[in-house]
Design a protein around this motif. Structure first.
Motif, PDB file in Angstrom:
ATOM      1  N   GLY A 198      25.834 -29.665 -16.237  1.00  0.00           N
ATOM      2  CA  GLY A 198      26.768 -30.692 -15.784  1.00  0.00           C
ATOM      3  C   GLY A 198      28.084 -30.638 -16.533  1.00  0.00           C
ATOM      4  O   GLY A 198      29.126 -31.040 -16.005  1.00  0.00           O
TER       5      GLY A 198
ATOM      6  N   HIS B   7      34.221 -33.259 -17.905  1.00  0.00           N
ATOM      7  CA  HIS B   7      32.869 -33.061 -17.380  1.00  0.00           C
ATOM      8  C   HIS B   7      31.815 -33.521 -18.383  1.00  0.00           C
ATOM      9  O   HIS B   7      30.781 -34.081 -17.988  1.00  0.00           O
ATOM     10  CB  HIS B   7      32.665 -31.588 -17.024  1.00  0.00           C
TER      11      HIS B   7
ATOM     12  N   THR C 145      29.241 -36.482 -17.436  1.00  0.00           N
ATOM     13  CA  THR C 145      27.816 -36.142 -17.428  1.00  0.00           C
ATOM     14  C   THR C 145      27.035 -37.014 -18.401  1.00  0.00           C
ATOM     15  O   THR C 145      25.920 -37.461 -18.092  1.00  0.00           O
ATOM     16  CB  THR C 145      27.617 -34.654 -17.757  1.00  0.00           C
TER      17      THR C 145
ATOM     18  N   THR D 267      21.473 -30.571 -13.216  1.00  0.00           N
ATOM     19  CA  THR D 267      20.875 -31.072 -14.457  1.00  0.00           C
ATOM     20  C   THR D 267      19.383 -31.351 -14.324  1.00  0.00           C
ATOM     21  O   THR D 267      18.791 -31.990 -15.188  1.00  0.00           O
ATOM     22  CB  THR D 267      21.581 -32.366 -14.906  1.00  0.00           C
TER      23      THR D 267
ATOM     24  N   PRO E 213      30.605 -32.609 -11.973  1.00  0.00           N
ATOM     25  CA  PRO E 213      29.964 -33.108 -13.197  1.00  0.00           C
ATOM     26  C   PRO E 213      28.868 -34.104 -12.834  1.00  0.00           C
ATOM     27  O   PRO E 213      28.894 -34.714 -11.764  1.00  0.00           O
ATOM     28  CB  PRO E 213      31.118 -33.800 -13.932  1.00  0.00           C
ATOM     29  N   ALA E 214      27.898 -34.239 -13.717  1.00  0.00           N
ATOM     30  CA  ALA E 214      26.791 -35.192 -13.516  1.00  0.00           C
ATOM     31  C   ALA E 214      25.948 -34.865 -12.297  1.00  0.00           C
ATOM     32  O   ALA E 214      25.262 -35.737 -11.758  1.00  0.00           O
ATOM     33  CB  ALA E 214      27.324 -36.627 -13.416  1.00  0.00           C
TER      34      ALA E 214
ATOM     35  N   ILE F  28      21.122 -30.968 -19.483  1.00  0.00           N
ATOM     36  CA  ILE F  28      22.304 -31.569 -18.853  1.00  0.00           C
ATOM     37  C   ILE F  28      23.550 -30.716 -19.048  1.00  0.00           C
ATOM     38  O   ILE F  28      24.592 -31.006 -18.450  1.00  0.00           O
ATOM     39  CB  ILE F  28      22.572 -33.002 -19.375  1.00  0.00           C
TER      40      ILE F  28
END
Length: 645
Positions: free
Chosen positions: A337, A261, A265, A349, A343-344, A334
């Motif tokens: 994330g 992750h 991210t 975020t 994730p991302a 972030i």
């Protein structure tokens, strides 16, 4: 005209342009309504309008109240329509533009601030959250406000004014707690900044530590009602626990998900972005590769400037403090994330969003020092390149994707558009999966005159509406139990995947229908011993008597029943009346039925069983109570032994 006035005119034009982007085609992009938007406005914000005031609502896995209180105002003023639901987000997204410029001038200079404001104005990320009715977009505005006041307190010459600014920052930070759970990272950024000032600018620390502590105290006092509420109902924050999968795995000794992750991210800005169709073109990074490289150059610059006081053994200057603020803000923003799924995530975020665009503006200061005429050109190029990529992606490419259309109920939106131009079609059926009331409400919100139309919703996998005799069918893409009954009307164009059709089906109605006390009457009952299908025909004899069916969020608050309140039971019984098998369901939305309506539905019961009787009737699944016929029976039956003879 001096530079200051020129910049003010530019930011005014940019702000108006940004607002235009956030309201243009607001009823068509996103291409329809998603469940979360309808739940947010029609369930949670409606509670505010109904006088149910709270600091936290346990609906839909838990929602802080501030956005919903503001949204209640727009609903009260504008009504339940696209502007009543989405305008608040458009305004909040727009307000972030002049605020990031105002704050950015102090952190990254004149040209860097214009880059940050311009790129944010045209960015896919900001447009996405500024154009639907969810609370995420309030977070960047509140975060900017918090650190604008924090920075003013840190840099102002008067200690008295500094304390006032830190207090205002504390109020703003507390407002973040009442907005979205990602804002709970604000105190961590605040504490990290205090640590940096203590390490790198000891004289400034001596002059300002009391004010910084004051800001934290103000926040702590103001969020106390929320903290008490959450401690009293910890199960209401189920969403946070649901998403923290990498963190749970790490606590159990498995750090692989966390590492994955973190890698994804960190790559969301140039390589591999959010994979959710709801919020992104899957895996699309925030920036194109060239702009992504430029952004990472800004991150490296900020890191170098923040470390210089330690490397050169000198007190941190303005540039070092600004760089440290942006770097800490970005990393903390972030971090959700890293710790949650997916994730991302652009939503999780979003706390970092303003810092991201100011970091993208930071390298422009170096370009300006090299050549003062180069900076304006570079500002224009960065904004233009971002807009050329992001605007078509948001307004054209993303909403046309098939899964996006499905998730946002775009085909229902198309039906509403057709009905708005054909007011003569008032009574009709429309197919759907009946997964809650949200399809029905999506159509209602999009109709210009909703009281003019009387749609009847039914699930084509099991049911068919016979009267009214025209229905929008062909969608969703599931097996239709009565597909042969739909005859598309000539000269009527398709509305998305829906097609307006004439419904023709031969129902063998019994001479004497049997009516239940709630207004439904059985007019046909046939069991096919070869297929195991029990086909029941129903007619609405009078306005249905239904139990209360309030709108309940999905997921519902803990302990709140959110299922149906009326179902048909169909049971296979042996010769002694013992239960063998059953198939319960009502595949027509009873809240949409009117007297005179006629529908048929199919129950699946097993064949080759020693069944003596098929029993059927109506009941309330919440209470288990059966609904009686007018002559007092709690079920009707078909004698299979007699049929075999």
């Amino acid at each position: 005209m001096n530079k200051s006035n020129i910049d003010k005119i530019l930011i005014l034009i940019l702000t108006l342009f940004a607002f235009g982007l956030r309201v243009w085609q607001l009823d068509n992009v996103p291409p329809g309504w998603r469940d979360d938007e309808l739940i947010n406005s029609l369930v949670i914000s409606q509670k505010v309008l109904d006088g149910d005031w709270a600091v936290f609502y346990p609906d839909a896995s838990g929602h802080e109240a501030l956005y919903h209180a503001l949204n209640a105002l727009t609903l009260a003023l504008l009504g339940v329509n696209v502007f009543g639901i989405r305008l608040l987000s458009a305004i909040l997204g727009t307000l972030a533009i002049p605020l990031i410029w105002l704050f950015g001038r102090r952190l990254v200079g004149r040209w860097g601030a214009l880059v940050a404001a311009g790129m944010l104005a045209v960015s896919f990320w900001s447009l996405m959250y500024s154009r639907f009715g969810l609370r995420h977009i309030q977070t960047p505005f509140i975060t900017l406000l918090t650190f604008y006041f924090f920075w003013a307190g840190l840099t102002v010459s008067s200690e008295r004014k500094a304390s006032r600014y830190f207090g205002m920052a504390g109020v703003s930070m507390a407002a973040g707690f009442y907005t979205y759970f990602a804002a709970r990272g604000l105190p961590l950024i605040w504490l990290a900044l205090m640590g940096y000032v203590w390490l790198a600018a000891r004289e400034r620390w001596q002059a300002r530590w009391r004010g910084m502590v004051l800001g934290l105290v103000v926040t702590a006092v103001l969020i106390l009602p929320l903290v008490i509420t959450l401690r009293q109902q910890p199960e209401a924050e189920g969403r946070v626990t649901e998403l923290a999968i990498p963190l749970v795995a790490a606590r159990q000794g498995d750090f692989a998900p966390l590492g994955k992750h973190i890698r994804i991210t960190l790559g969301m800005f140039h390589a591999n972005g959010d994979d959710e169709w709801l919020y992104n073109i899957p895996h699309r990074p925030v920036f194109s590769l060239p702009i992504g490289v430029w952004f990472w150059f800004g991150v490296i610059m900020a890191g170098w400037q923040a470390l210089r006081p330690f490397l050169q053994r000198q007190s941190a200057n303005h540039t070092a403090l600004a760089s440290a603020l942006l770097l800490i803000w970005w990393l903390a923003g972030i971090s959700p994330g890293f710790l949650s799924v997916p994730p991302a995530s652009l939503g999780h975020t979003i706390l970092a969003q303003p810092a991201v665009f100011m970091l993208a503006g930071l390298p422009i200061t170096l370009a300006h020092r090299t050549n003062r005429y180069f900076a304006p050109l570079l500002v224009s190029v960065l904004i233009l390149v971002t807009g050329i990529r992001d605007l078509p992606d948001y307004f054209t490419n993303w909403p046309q994707r098939g899964l996006v259309r499905f998730l946002y109920k775009a085909d229902i939106h198309d039906v509403a558009a057709y009905l708005n131009t054909h007011p003569e079609l008032t009574d009709f059926g429309i197919t759907g999966l009946l997964a809650g009331p949200w399809d029905r409400l999506a159509l209602t919100v999009d109709l210009h005159k909703p009281t003019l139309f009387r749609p009847r919703w039914f699930n084509p996998e099991r049911a068919l509406l016979l009267q009214p005799s025209v229905s929008f069918g062909g969608y969703p893409d599931v097996p239709f139990a009565y597909e042969e009954a739909f005859w598309p009307l000539p000269d009527v164009p398709g509305t998305g995947e829906y097609q307006l059709s004439q419904v023709t089906y031969d129902l063998n109605e019994t001479a004497e229908p049997t009516c239940f006390t709630n207004g439904l009457c059985v007019v046909s009952a046939v069991y096919d011993t070869e297929t195991g299908f029990l086909e029941l025909g129903w007619k609405v004899a009078k306005p249905l008597t239904l139990p209360p069916m309030p709108l309940i969020s999905n997921p519902p608050p803990p302990g709140v029943y959110a299922g149906p309140r009326l179902l048909v039971f169909a049971q296979m019984l042996d010769t002694n009346g013992n239960f063998l098998a059953g198939d319960d369901g009502l595949w027509v939305d009873p809240t949409t039925l009117y007297p005179g309506d006629l529908f048929v539905q199919r129950h699946h019961l097993p064949v080759n069983m020693d069944g003596g009787m098929v029993a059927y009737g109506l009941y309330d699944p919440m209470t288990g109570e059966r609904i009686l016929t007018k002559d007092g029976r709690d079920h009707l039956s078909i004698n299979l032994q007699k049929e075999e003879q």
